[in-house]
Structure formats: C-alpha cells, structure tokens
Write an enzyme that holds these catalytic residues in place. Structure first.
Site, PDB file in Angstrom:
ATOM      1  N   HIS A  26      -3.002 -12.293  10.080  1.00 15.56           N
ATOM      2  CA  HIS A  26      -4.396 -12.017  10.436  1.00 15.56           C
ATOM      3  C   HIS A  26      -5.261 -13.214  10.052  1.00 15.56           C
ATOM      4  CE1 HIS A  26      -7.975  -8.955  10.306  1.00 15.56           C
ATOM      5  NE2 HIS A  26      -8.174  -9.963  11.139  1.00 15.56           N
ATOM      6  N   HIS A  55      -4.355 -13.807   5.914  1.00 15.06           N
ATOM      7  CA  HIS A  55      -3.388 -12.944   5.238  1.00 15.06           C
ATOM      8  C   HIS A  55      -2.376 -12.421   6.238  1.00 15.06           C
ATOM      9  CE1 HIS A  55      -6.672 -10.364   6.674  1.00 15.06           C
ATOM     10  NE2 HIS A  55      -5.769  -9.410   6.818  1.00 15.06           N
ATOM     11  N   ASN A 110     -10.482  -1.319   1.716  1.00 11.29           N
ATOM     12  CA  ASN A 110     -11.249  -1.891   2.833  1.00 11.29           C
ATOM     13  C   ASN A 110     -10.622  -1.590   4.195  1.00 11.29           C
ATOM     14  OD1 ASN A 110      -9.372  -3.826   1.493  1.00 11.29           O
ATOM     15  ND2 ASN A 110      -9.771  -5.051   3.324  1.00 11.29           N
ATOM     16  N   TYR A 111      -9.288  -1.464   4.239  1.00 10.57           N
ATOM     17  CA  TYR A 111      -8.620  -1.258   5.521  1.00 10.57           C
ATOM     18  C   TYR A 111      -8.349   0.215   5.813  1.00 10.57           C
ATOM     19  CZ  TYR A 111      -7.597  -5.993   7.102  1.00 10.57           C
ATOM     20  OH  TYR A 111      -7.695  -7.262   7.593  1.00 10.57           O
ATOM     21  N   ASP A 165       0.799  -1.227   0.000  1.00 14.03           N
ATOM     22  CA  ASP A 165       0.000   0.000   0.000  1.00 14.03           C
ATOM     23  C   ASP A 165       0.834   1.279   0.000  1.00 14.03           C
ATOM     24  OD1 ASP A 165      -2.332  -1.445  -0.085  1.00 14.03           O
ATOM     25  OD2 ASP A 165      -2.489  -1.593   2.083  1.00 14.03           O
ATOM     26  N   ASP A 171      27.884   5.664   8.618  1.00 20.57           N
ATOM     27  CA  ASP A 171      26.500   6.123   8.477  1.00 20.57           C
ATOM     28  C   ASP A 171      25.637   4.940   8.048  1.00 20.57           C
ATOM     29  OD1 ASP A 171      24.267   7.644   8.279  1.00 20.57           O
ATOM     30  OD2 ASP A 171      24.970   8.900   6.627  1.00 20.57           O
ATOM     31  N   LEU A 207      -3.810   8.425   0.088  1.00 18.04           N
ATOM     32  CA  LEU A 207      -5.100   7.986   0.609  1.00 18.04           C
ATOM     33  C   LEU A 207      -5.275   8.359   2.071  1.00 18.04           C
ATOM     34  CD1 LEU A 207      -5.389   4.571  -1.237  1.00 18.04           C
ATOM     35  CD2 LEU A 207      -6.395   6.760  -1.834  1.00 18.04           C
ATOM     36  N   GLY A 263       0.156   8.175   1.604  1.00 17.64           N
ATOM     37  CA  GLY A 263      -0.124   9.604   1.746  1.00 17.64           C
ATOM     38  C   GLY A 263      -1.266  10.041   0.857  1.00 17.64           C
TER      39      GLY A 263
HETATM   40 CU   LIG Z   1      -5.937  -8.045   8.228  1.00 11.79          CU
END
Ligand SMILES: [Cu+2]
Length: 735
Positions: free
Chosen positions: A692, A528, A476-477, A393, A681, A402, A400
């Site tokens: 889930h 998932h 959906n999330y 995502d 560095d 969304l 950003g």
């Molecule tokens: Cu989930």
C-alpha cells in the site's frame, strides 16, 4: 361505517401511536430499507414505520406492504463444531476459577474458544455427510489465560460435560499472551491518559484537554532487542498518539510526534519516544517545527458543511421477492448445492467448516476447514522507532474480537441473515457481538451467455452468489472479509481494506524521508504491506490429496524446430509437489501459475486423471522486508513464501504458530522437509501481501480495495456445473 366502528378505529390508532412512542428506542433499532424495526415493537407484532402517520403499524395487517425484517439467528449449539455458547464460556470461567490453579493470583482470561473435536474423530461424519451424534463428542473449551502480576501464560483445557479441567499447562516463561484484548487496550488507554509525562508532553504541544487526546489502538511492538532497557518488560506494546479538535473529529488528521511504550502488566507507561518528523534518517531528535496540524479532514458528513452530500445519488434496491434461496439450520448454511458450516473465534473471526457440493445427488467434500490464519500489516519506514511498526491483527489483535455489529442494507445488502457471535472479556465472561456475521445472496452479473450467431437466439444466465461476511475494525483500518460461493461451484475469498491509513506528523517544512506519502498538509502515511495468510484444509473428494503446480509456458523448442515449428505453441508444465520442502512455493503471474489439489484415488471419467480443485492466488508483490530482517525473521518467516503445503497436523492452525514465537510454517516444514504431501491429508496455506503506497485520495478515508483468491473446480465435474442454472425468464421456485 357505523359511528361505533369509526370510534373503535380512532381508539386503535391512538393506542398504536402511544404504544409506538413508548416502544421505540433509536438505540435498539435496525434499518431495512425505509423501515425501522424496534425489537420491542416487533415482538408485539408492530413495525416502526417512520413514513406512516401512525409511526407503528401492525405487521399482520400491513405485512404485504412491508419489507421483510432482516433476521438475526437464535444461535444453535447442537453440532460438535458449533462455537462455544455464552453459557459454556461462563461455565469455563467458573470451572477454572474454582480450581486450585485458577484460584491462585490474578488470572486474566485472554481467549476462551471451542476445542474442536479431533479431525480424526470428525472426518468420518464429514466424508459420509452425516451428522455426528452430539453425545459422542464432549464439549471442550481451550482457554489461554495469564497471571496479571507476572504475565505467566497458561493453556487450560476444560471438559464442559464433566466440568473438569483436563489439561492445565504453564507455558515457558518466554511465551507472551498472543492477543491484546479489547479490555487490555482500554486499560492501556486509561493509563496513558493519566500519565504525567504524556500530559506534560501534550501541554508542550499546546494540548491541555486530555479528553481530546486520541490514542491509536495498542500496537504490538515487534523487535525490541535493540533496546536493552526494554528487555525486562513482560507485555510491551506501543501506542501512537493523535488529537482531535472536538469529540468525533478524525484524529488521524492530527498526529502527535511521539509514541508511548507501555507494559500491559501493571499497566505501566514505560517511555515516550520521539518520532522522526523532518527528513531522511532524522531519528526524532529534531523536534523543531513540530506544530500539531489542526486543519480538520473528516469522513463523517456530520462534520462537513450543511448540504455537503451529493444529491444525485438515487437508491438502488436489492431484493429477493421470493425470499432467499439459502436455508439456515443452526450454523449450517445450505445454498443450492453447497453446504457450509460456520464457526467463529476471537482470533480468526469467521471460520468455514465442512464445505461440500451436491453433484447430482452425490455429496462431494471440498474443504474440511477454511480460515484466516493471519492478517496484518508491516510498515516500511526504516527510521527508528518506526522500524517496529507492524501488527498481526489475527494473532495479536484478534479479528473476531474486533468484529463489528453489521448493519442491514449498509454492510450487508439483500436478503440477509445475521448471526450473533460470542467472545469473552478479561474476566472470562461472555461478550455477545450482535450481528457479527451476515449471510446474504447477491446478483453477480452474467454467469454465462451465448448467442447463436446464425439464428440470433440468446441464452443468458445471471450469476447468483452467496456471501458470508464479517468486518473487523482493528483500529484505523476496517477489514471486510468474505467467503463467497458461486453457482459454478467456485469459491472465493475476498479481503477488502478500507478505513483510515495510519498517519504520522511532518514538522512544518519537514519531509517524509521518502518512505511515505503526504496525504494532507503535515500528515504523512507510511508505505506498508498488508499480509493475509489463508489456511485451507482441503478434502477434495476425500481425505487423501496431492498438489500439482501448473505453469503455462511456450513450447520449449525454438521457432522452426520440430517441437514448435511456428513458434506459437502453448503447453502446461505440471510440477508435482512431493514433500513439504517442495510445497514452499511462490506465485508466478507471468506463467499464470495455479496449484491444483487432486485426489489420486478419484479418476475423472473423461480426462482419466485425478479430479482436482485449483487455487488461483492473489498476485500481489513479494514481501519487501529482507529475509534477515529481525522484524520478520524468524517469527514471521511464513511471509517469505506464497503457497505452503503441509501435512495435516492437529492444532496447526496459525501460520506463525499460536504465540508467534519462532514456530509455525517454517518450523513445521523445517523440521520435516521430506514429509510427504502426496496422496495424504494436506493443508494449503496461501500468503499474500498487497503493498500500500498511500494516495491523497486515501484520506480522510480510503475507498475499499479488494483482493481475491479463488478456489475453482478443475476437471472435477463432467461439465460446467452451472449448466442447470435457469435463465431469469425460466426460473421456477421449488423451495
Ligand atoms: Cu494499507
């Protein structure tokens, strides 16, 4: 009271009431407590007050009775790391379209982002805690754009001071635009709803009103090399289909048994593929019993019976009666001893720059930059075409892009400051998301306490914390993403997942094959894994850092041995990580593994060892996909290790590379496995992947599930840095 004054008051109240009616517009109000503020009303010096009989009260007269309005910052663009302003985005577009390259063909803008000044140029200012002169750093934008007809991708660097294109790179043909933009998503949705094959398919399922057909967000398609007929698609995506009983109905209770394959170039609806709805390893051929589940399951109480909401939930009010203890200067937030500069991009969302801690007058650097390098999910239903159900995502949808407009006292509670953020549309025009970031201060329980058991004297200190958040709804999330700062100098990243599980249809009498959970009659939610990759560019007390991995282990010798005579010995195993190959490591919950980032040049006076800061990881499951799964390997190869430590390289911002094209962490480490990560560095990357397994209780909306990562000082200060936090009764305010 004289009759003249009485009449004047009546007239004033009449004017106020009439004025309030014409001023107030429900769409431009925000709520704070029981007050509603109308920007128009506010600028004229009035506050809309639903409980007051005049409805609109003068803030000067009634201010003491009113709650303070949440304020949205006027954006400031005076620091070289400030995100692009709307004007700078517009300027970028005009410069590119006015150029020879930009005027050819249909150029579609994907992201237009600040080209941050090179770290080598900025570091001095960060380490010395001084503000860089703006004129030293020309403002530059980096645009990823694509040809709307051919799909060819361009990277364009514009110098906004000289109004010139500095670099125009035509990317190799195999490079695809990384992110499906909100505009792309809309174009795809419209194409699907007009497509005759989709309409016929819906009709066959008894759905004649296409207005009630609901397409999921447009999902990336992942591995499609198993389908040669898709080989020539330029920007292939997939869209899962649902329907609604009425406008606003929760569509995820009504999944349809097919997925639509689209090419965004065009856009073209390429194919409709059947989805398995019956049992294990049915591949969608059997469409018998595919009756659309119509039973409603709504989270929105507007669509529940009257008096549905419980009545015994009384308000809890969070207030800071003396105002907040943070200050905001442009994009710089100062909170007690911390200083944090915030940034924002369409891809990553909120970014932290230049985090420091003031240790009794010495400003000590901690983080040069912290960001969500990736956030996504991979579904575990092996039955084609579900095998390609996944989404990154950040890199493919745009956290950003969304991000939501945050709501005061709902999304952000307490004394809150909001920041507008700016992204761009496909035309290259700026799109301002109001209140995209919020900063707030919260009570976080007891910070420390002790009761002297002899004299019973109790000293209790409450913990306050500063929370900087944004929320991204990627279909959906809904992802609640926060960086949280504590008074004992701890820094926490918290990712909370809520929203609706992605669902698919079960045929009447069908089973889910063992790869998901039935969450509602005929509605399955597949197993998932969410994945998050944080990028932490540490600067612990300076630029040169090293990392030790620390495991808590029993003393080696068996009980009765000289080393461990009574068998209860505990020791810590320190493993210095010397090379990039060493830096590929995994969590180890059973040994309490942490990674301590040290500065070998800063020796602690008490321990006589380098000062440090430790990463306490999120201890989630291993990635379930097999290492040779073509869905994840090679392009998501970064998922197979939990902590990576790399040498700092300019532009290495994304765990899977800018285009998720077989680059990113595995490539950077693979090409230089012996690269030293000692006293230099370095960048830490922490990847975690909560599995889930949906429950019935996750539907129709899942309660927020949180995952935390901590960065804590580790032998950095000379004592508990929170020792000077006053107990509540001794708190004095010097602001
Ligand atoms: Cu989930």
């Amino acid at each position: 009271m004289s009759i003249t004054i009485y009449l004047f008051c009546l007239l004033s109240i009449y004017i106020l009431r009439v004025g309030s009616r014409s001023d107030f517009n429900a769409s431009d109000t925000t709520k704070a407590g029981n007050l509603q503020f109308s920007p128009k009303c506010w600028t004229r010096g009035f506050i809309y007050h639903p409980d007051h009989w005049t409805k609109c009260v003068c803030k000067r007269l009634f201010y003491a009775k009113c709650e303070k309005d949440d304020s949205t910052r006027e954006n400031d663009y005076s620091h070289p790391l400030d995100p692009l302003s709307p004007e700078e985005i517009k300027q970028t577009k005009n410069i590119i379209l006015g150029s020879v390259n930009g005027s050819q063909g249909t150029l579609i803008f994907n992201t237009i982002t600040l080209q941050e000044p090179a770290k080598s140029e900025m570091l001095h200012y960060f380490l010395s805690s001084t503000d860089p002169p703006r004129f030293l750093f020309p403002r530059r934008s980096i645009s990823i754009a694509w040809n709307g007809e051919t799909g060819r991708v361009y990277e364009i660097t514009v110098n906004l001071n000289s109004a010139l294109i500095e670099v125009f790179t035509t990317m190799p043909e195999n490079i695809k635009v990384p992110i499906i933009s909100p505009d792309d998503n809309e174009v795809v949705t419209q194409a699907i709803k007009k497509d005759n094959r989709v309409i016929q398919r819906c009709l066959a399922l008894g759905i004649s009103n296409m207005d009630l057909v609901y397409s999921s967000a447009t999902w990336p398609i992942g591995y499609i090399e198993d389908r040669p007929e898709y080989a020539n698609l330029k920007r292939p995506y997939q869209v899962y289909m649902y329907t609604q009983n009425f406008n606003g109905d929760n569509a995820y209770a009504h999944p349809l048994p097919f997925v639509v394959i689209v090419d965004v170039i065009g856009p073209v609806v390429v194919a409709i593929e059947n989805l398995p709805t019956h049992a294990e390893y049915d591949s969608g051929e059997n469409q018998n019993g595919n009756v659309v589940p119509k039973t409603p399951s709504n989270y929105d109480s507007d669509f529940r019976p009257p008096n549905f909401l419980r009545r015994d939930d009384k308000p809890i009010k969070v207030s800071s009666p003396k105002g907040p203890s943070y200050k905001v200067k442009g994009n710089l937030i100062e909170w007690q001893k911390f200083k944090i500069r915030i940034g924002f991009t369409a891809r990553e969302g909120l970014i932290l720059h230049h985090v420091t801690y003031n240790d009794n007058g010495t400003v000590r650097p901690i983080l040069y930059r912290a960001s969500i390098s990736e956030l996504g999910s991979i579904y575990g239903d092996p039955r084609p075409p579900f095998h390609r159900k996944y989404s990154m995502d950040a890199s493919q949808v745009g956290l950003g892009w969304l991000s939501d407009e945050l709501i005061s006292q709902e999304d952000c509670v307490g004394e809150t400051t909001f920041f507008n953020v700016t992204v761009n549309n496909n035309f290259g025009d700026p799109v301002v998301i109001r209140k995209g970031i919020c900063v707030t201060e919260e009570d976080a329980g007891i910070l420390w306490k002790h009761v002297d058991f002899r004299n019973k004297k109790s000293v209790t200190v409450r913990s306050h914390r500063l929370v900087i958040s944004f929320i991204s709804t990627t279909g959906n999330y809904d992802f609640l993403l926060s960086w949280i700062f504590y008074q004992d100098a701890s820094i926490q990243f918290e990712g909370s997942f809520t929203g609706i599980v992605s669902t698919n249809m079960l045929a009447v009498g069908g089973t889910n094959g063992g790869f998901g959970s039935v969450v509602f009659p005929q509605v399955n939610a597949q197993y998932h894994q969410h994945v998050v990759a944080l990028r932490l560019d540490t600067e612990i007390d300076g630029n040169a850092n090293s990392v030790e991995m620390r495991d808590v282990v029993p003393v080696t010798g068996p009980t009765g041995s000289n080393e461990n005579p009574y068998g209860q010995g505990i020791t810590v195993l320190n493993t210095p990580l010397k090379t990039q190959a060493d830096g590929r490591t995994k969590i180890s919950p059973l040994t309490g593994r942490v990674w301590v980032i040290t500065n070998p040049q800063a020796i602690h006076p008490a321990t006589n060892s380098p000062v440090g800061w430790k990463l306490m990881p999120s201890e989630t499951a291993q990635i379930m996909a097999k290492p040779d799964s073509p869905m994840v390997n090679p392009k998501l190869g970064f998922l197979f290790d939990d902590v990576w430590i790399t040498r700092y390289e300019e532009g290495h911002l994304y765990a899977g590379g800018t285009y998720l094209n077989n680059s990113g962490l595995p490539e950077w480490v693979g090409t230089d496995p012996g690269g030293s990560i000692e006293n230099t560095d370095i960048v830490l990357w922490h990847v975690f992947s909560p599995v889930h397994i949906p429950r019935v209780e996750d539907f129709p909306v899942m309660s927020s599930e949180s995952h935390q990562v901590w960065l804590k000082p580790h032998n950095f200060f000379i004592e508990n840095p929170a020792i000077d936090v006053p107990p509540p009764r001794l708190r004095k305010h010097e602001f």
